[in-house]
Design a protein around this motif. Structure first.
Motif, PDB file in Angstrom:
ATOM      1  N   ARG A   1      22.857  68.503 -35.056  1.00 36.45           N
ATOM      2  CA  ARG A   1      23.651  69.927 -35.326  1.00 36.45           C
ATOM      3  C   ARG A   1      24.329  71.114 -35.120  1.00 36.45           C
TER       4      ARG A   1
ATOM      5  N   SER B   1      27.653  68.909 -35.654  1.00 35.30           N
ATOM      6  CA  SER B   1      27.881  69.517 -36.950  1.00 35.30           C
ATOM      7  C   SER B   1      28.913  70.577 -37.155  1.00 35.30           C
ATOM      8  N   GLU B   2      28.051  71.284 -36.340  1.00 37.29           N
ATOM      9  CA  GLU B   2      28.600  72.515 -37.129  1.00 37.29           C
ATOM     10  C   GLU B   2      30.251  72.377 -35.742  1.00 37.29           C
TER      11      GLU B   2
ATOM     12  N   ARG C   1      32.263  70.332 -35.744  1.00 41.96           N
ATOM     13  CA  ARG C   1      33.273  69.380 -36.166  1.00 41.96           C
ATOM     14  C   ARG C   1      33.817  70.169 -37.206  1.00 41.96           C
ATOM     15  N   ALA C   2      32.914  71.218 -38.678  1.00 41.73           N
ATOM     16  CA  ALA C   2      33.598  71.364 -39.304  1.00 41.73           C
ATOM     17  C   ALA C   2      34.026  72.778 -38.971  1.00 41.73           C
ATOM     18  N   LEU C   3      33.686  72.963 -37.794  1.00 47.42           N
ATOM     19  CA  LEU C   3      34.353  74.701 -37.344  1.00 47.42           C
ATOM     20  C   LEU C   3      35.853  73.938 -37.391  1.00 47.42           C
TER      21      LEU C   3
ATOM     22  N   THR D   1      37.007  71.373 -38.835  1.00 45.03           N
ATOM     23  CA  THR D   1      38.505  71.126 -39.734  1.00 45.03           C
ATOM     24  C   THR D   1      38.345  72.493 -39.976  1.00 45.03           C
ATOM     25  N   ASP D   2      37.755  73.736 -40.566  1.00 45.35           N
ATOM     26  CA  ASP D   2      37.810  74.425 -41.578  1.00 45.35           C
ATOM     27  C   ASP D   2      38.711  75.489 -41.300  1.00 45.35           C
ATOM     28  N   ARG D   3      39.001  76.016 -39.664  1.00 46.30           N
ATOM     29  CA  ARG D   3      39.541  76.700 -39.102  1.00 46.30           C
ATOM     30  C   ARG D   3      40.548  77.056 -38.113  1.00 46.30           C
TER      31      ARG D   3
ATOM     32  N   ALA E   1      37.972  77.755 -34.831  1.00 46.82           N
ATOM     33  CA  ALA E   1      37.063  77.529 -33.911  1.00 46.82           C
ATOM     34  C   ALA E   1      36.526  76.913 -32.751  1.00 46.82           C
TER      35      ALA E   1
ATOM     36  N   HIS F   1      32.888  67.262 -27.956  1.00 46.87           N
ATOM     37  CA  HIS F   1      32.950  68.146 -29.018  1.00 46.87           C
ATOM     38  C   HIS F   1      34.387  69.938 -28.588  1.00 46.87           C
TER      39      HIS F   1
END
Length: 200
Positions: free
Chosen positions: A65, A68-69, A71-73, A75-77, A82, A125
């Motif tokens: 989890r 995944s967090e 990776r999302a950060l 990508t999105d910030r 991030a 990561h």
């Protein structure tokens, strides 16, 4: 085929261990986990031959989890946001789970090896988020990942001892300010440190 009662016992041991480690840290002995689960220590050992294998089963889902967090950060910030958001996530997760906090600071469990076993490189990561923030000029270039882990350990230690519920957010803000390059704001994103982890 594993018998249904054996499956129930395994689930009971795992649930009890999750609660015990989260509330009290990794020092809880296996025989105490067995007692709380209402089974014998032999039952625990059949499913989890060592205490490390028991915590490995618990940490795997958490590592997945957290990766995944991350990776999302990424990508999105923006890079700075991030990195600092993920630092806040790690601090919040450790505050909610003393066992995870112990593992994150290397107290009694090798979370790096556990993460490697799951195929999810948690530290890798986190380190990539740090380097991206440094390349963006938002984090001082002389900081390395060992420094970041030491700062995280300090935040987790303070959270454990502090009565002030805002202690973690205050320390994360101090870390953010201290990691900025000298002579420049180096923000690259919002200063918000609140994370979804605090609401879980």
């Amino acid at each position: 085929m594993v018998r249904a009662d054996a499956q129930r016992n395994r689930a009971k041991v795992l649930e009890t261990a999750i609660e015990a480690f989260a509330a009290e840290g990794l020092a809880v002995p296996v025989h105490e986990i067995a007692r709380r689960a209402g089974v014998g220590t032999g039952t625990v050992s059949r499913h989890f031959p060592t205490k490390e294998s028991l915590f490995q089963a618990i940490v795997s889902a958490r590592v997945e989890r957290l990766v995944s967090e991350a990776r999302a950060l990424a990508t999105d910030r923006a890079p700075a946001d991030a990195f600092f958001a993920f630092f806040a996530v790690m601090a919040a997760e450790g505050a909610l789970d003393r066992g995870l906090a112990d593992a994150l600071v290397g107290a009694g469990f090798d979370i790096d090896a556990a993460a490697d076993a799951t195929g999810y490189d948690l530290n890798g990561h986190f380190d990539r988020l740090l380097r991206a923030a440094q390349e963006a000029g938002a984090v001082r270039p002389d900081v390395d990942f060992a420094d970041v882990k030491a700062l995280l350990a300090g935040c987790l230690a303070r959270e454990r001892d502090a009565a002030d519920p805002a202690a973690r957010e205050r320390l994360v803000a101090v870390v953010r300010a201290g990691l900025h390059p000298p002579g420049g704001p180096g923000e690259g994103g919002s200063a918000t440190t609140t994370t979804g982890a605090e609401n879980r």
